[in-house]
Motif scaffolding. Structure first.
Motif, mmCIF file in Angstrom:
data_model
loop_
_atom_site.group_PDB
_atom_site.id
_atom_site.type_symbol
_atom_site.label_atom_id
_atom_site.label_comp_id
_atom_site.label_asym_id
_atom_site.label_seq_id
_atom_site.Cartn_x
_atom_site.Cartn_y
_atom_site.Cartn_z
ATOM 1 N N UNK A 3 0.854 -1.186 0.000
ATOM 2 C CA UNK A 3 0.000 0.000 0.000
ATOM 3 C C UNK A 3 0.892 1.239 0.000
ATOM 4 N N UNK A 4 0.379 2.400 -0.414
ATOM 5 C CA UNK A 4 1.209 3.601 -0.487
ATOM 6 C C UNK A 4 1.841 3.980 0.846
ATOM 7 N N UNK A 5 3.026 4.573 0.757
ATOM 8 C CA UNK A 5 3.710 5.137 1.916
ATOM 9 C C UNK A 5 4.386 6.423 1.457
ATOM 10 N N UNK A 6 4.835 7.242 2.410
ATOM 11 C CA UNK A 6 5.442 8.532 2.062
ATOM 12 C C UNK A 6 6.539 8.865 3.045
ATOM 13 N N UNK A 7 7.491 9.669 2.590
ATOM 14 C CA UNK A 7 8.574 10.147 3.442
ATOM 15 C C UNK A 7 9.030 11.517 2.981
ATOM 16 N N UNK A 8 9.488 12.337 3.932
ATOM 17 C CA UNK A 8 10.035 13.649 3.590
ATOM 18 C C UNK A 8 11.385 13.451 2.938
ATOM 19 N N UNK A 9 11.719 14.286 1.961
ATOM 20 C CA UNK A 9 12.995 14.212 1.269
ATOM 21 C C UNK A 9 13.975 15.141 1.971
ATOM 22 N N UNK A 10 15.059 14.569 2.480
ATOM 23 C CA UNK A 10 16.068 15.330 3.201
ATOM 24 C C UNK A 10 16.724 16.362 2.283
ATOM 25 N N UNK A 11 16.856 17.586 2.776
ATOM 26 C CA UNK A 11 17.532 18.635 2.029
ATOM 27 C C UNK A 11 16.680 19.301 0.960
ATOM 28 N N UNK A 12 15.423 18.899 0.812
ATOM 29 C CA UNK A 12 14.532 19.509 -0.178
ATOM 30 C C UNK A 12 13.259 19.945 0.539
ATOM 31 N N UNK A 13 13.230 21.168 1.085
ATOM 32 C CA UNK A 13 12.066 21.616 1.850
ATOM 33 C C UNK A 13 10.758 21.472 1.073
ATOM 34 N N UNK A 14 9.742 20.942 1.768
ATOM 35 C CA UNK A 14 8.421 20.811 1.173
ATOM 36 C C UNK A 14 8.299 19.717 0.126
ATOM 37 N N UNK A 15 9.228 18.763 0.110
ATOM 38 C CA UNK A 15 9.179 17.695 -0.898
ATOM 39 C C UNK A 15 8.972 16.344 -0.215
ATOM 40 N N UNK A 16 7.957 15.621 -0.702
ATOM 41 C CA UNK A 16 7.682 14.252 -0.254
ATOM 42 C C UNK A 16 8.041 13.279 -1.368
ATOM 43 N N UNK A 17 8.352 12.065 -0.988
ATOM 44 C CA UNK A 17 8.416 10.993 -1.975
ATOM 45 C C UNK A 17 7.259 10.055 -1.624
ATOM 46 N N UNK A 18 6.415 9.802 -2.611
ATOM 47 C CA UNK A 18 5.242 8.947 -2.439
ATOM 48 C C UNK A 18 5.526 7.615 -3.119
ATOM 49 N N UNK A 19 5.441 6.541 -2.355
ATOM 50 C CA UNK A 19 5.609 5.200 -2.909
ATOM 51 C C UNK A 19 4.224 4.608 -3.120
ATOM 52 N N UNK A 73 1.643 -4.754 -14.583
ATOM 53 C CA UNK A 73 2.688 -5.171 -13.665
ATOM 54 C C UNK A 73 2.573 -4.333 -12.401
ATOM 55 N N UNK A 74 2.591 -4.962 -11.245
ATOM 56 C CA UNK A 74 2.523 -4.233 -9.989
ATOM 57 C C UNK A 74 3.898 -4.205 -9.335
ATOM 58 N N UNK A 75 4.535 -3.052 -9.396
ATOM 59 C CA UNK A 75 5.838 -2.836 -8.785
ATOM 60 C C UNK A 75 5.802 -1.527 -8.008
ATOM 61 N N UNK A 76 6.728 -1.348 -7.055
ATOM 62 C CA UNK A 76 6.788 -0.060 -6.362
ATOM 63 C C UNK A 76 7.163 1.048 -7.337
ATOM 64 N N UNK A 77 6.485 2.183 -7.216
ATOM 65 C CA UNK A 77 6.749 3.348 -8.043
ATOM 66 C C UNK A 77 6.910 4.549 -7.119
ATOM 67 N N UNK A 78 7.937 5.355 -7.356
ATOM 68 C CA UNK A 78 8.179 6.542 -6.536
ATOM 69 C C UNK A 78 7.836 7.801 -7.317
ATOM 70 N N UNK A 88 4.409 19.483 12.206
ATOM 71 C CA UNK A 88 3.128 18.858 12.543
ATOM 72 C C UNK A 88 2.598 18.001 11.399
ATOM 73 N N UNK A 89 3.071 18.257 10.165
ATOM 74 C CA UNK A 89 2.593 17.500 8.996
ATOM 75 C C UNK A 89 3.205 16.108 9.046
ATOM 76 N N UNK A 90 2.499 15.185 9.704
ATOM 77 C CA UNK A 90 3.053 13.868 9.964
ATOM 78 C C UNK A 90 2.265 12.738 9.306
ATOM 79 N N UNK A 91 1.203 13.063 8.573
ATOM 80 C CA UNK A 91 0.389 12.048 7.902
ATOM 81 C C UNK A 91 0.104 12.476 6.473
ATOM 82 N N UNK A 92 -0.166 11.488 5.609
ATOM 83 C CA UNK A 92 -0.555 11.798 4.244
ATOM 84 C C UNK A 92 -1.878 11.135 3.931
ATOM 85 N N UNK A 93 -2.576 11.719 2.972
ATOM 86 C CA UNK A 93 -3.837 11.167 2.497
ATOM 87 C C UNK A 93 -3.831 11.320 0.982
#
Length: 164
Positions: A73-89, A124-129, A141-146
């Protein structure tokens, strides 16, 4: 790729056999972590070869499959060194990833809107970033994604790391 101690070493090679489009932009690459690597401990990732660099990913206070996250299922993480950027898996056809439309902070959540890709897919079902720039001021405070949008499954979960 090799793993020893607390360091994952990845060799990056540039394919310069074709034309260069000169569209320098950030992108993410999915690298499966070798079996036995703990998500609880810090991990140093070292890139060698044509591209070089190193960073330390902080351990998570919970196992990867805990806190309501289901593998696949999807997951997300903040990108270090790039303010305001998430990586969505997300999971799907890597040649037809979801189309990012917007991302807005709403309280403690980042609301991400995507749409299903158009055109043929390989099924094909593979992880995509997907790199997702978040509009507006992003606080710790932005600790969750939807994630929601046209013809896509709704998903939510914790965001790994802290905003830059």
């Amino acid at each position: 790729m090799s793993f020893a101690g607390d360091t994952l070493t990845v060799v990056a090679e540039v394919d310069d056999s074709g034309p260069c489009t000169a569209d320098l932009a950030p992108h993410a690459t999915y690298i499966p972590v070798p079996e036995g690597v703990s998500t609880m401990a810090d991990l140093t990732v070292t890139v060698t070869g044509d591209v070089q660099g190193s960073t330390t990913l902080p351990g998570q206070p919970f196992p990867a499959d805990a806190a309501g996250h289901t593998p696949g299922t999807p997951s997300a993480g903040w990108v270090s060194g790039m303010p305001g950027m998430l990586v969505l898996e997300s999971y799907g056809d890597p040649t037809a990833p979801p189309v990012f439309e917007s991302a807005q902070v709403s309280g403690s959540k980042v609301e991400i809107t995507v749409s299903a890709p158009t055109g043929p897919t390989s099924k094909t079902l593979l992880p995509t970033l997907t790199l997702v720039p978040v509009d507006g001021s992003v606080s710790s405070d932005a600790a969750e994604f939807h994630v929601s949008g046209a013809n896509v499954a709704t998903a939510a979960g914790p965001i790994a790391g802290r905003p830059a």
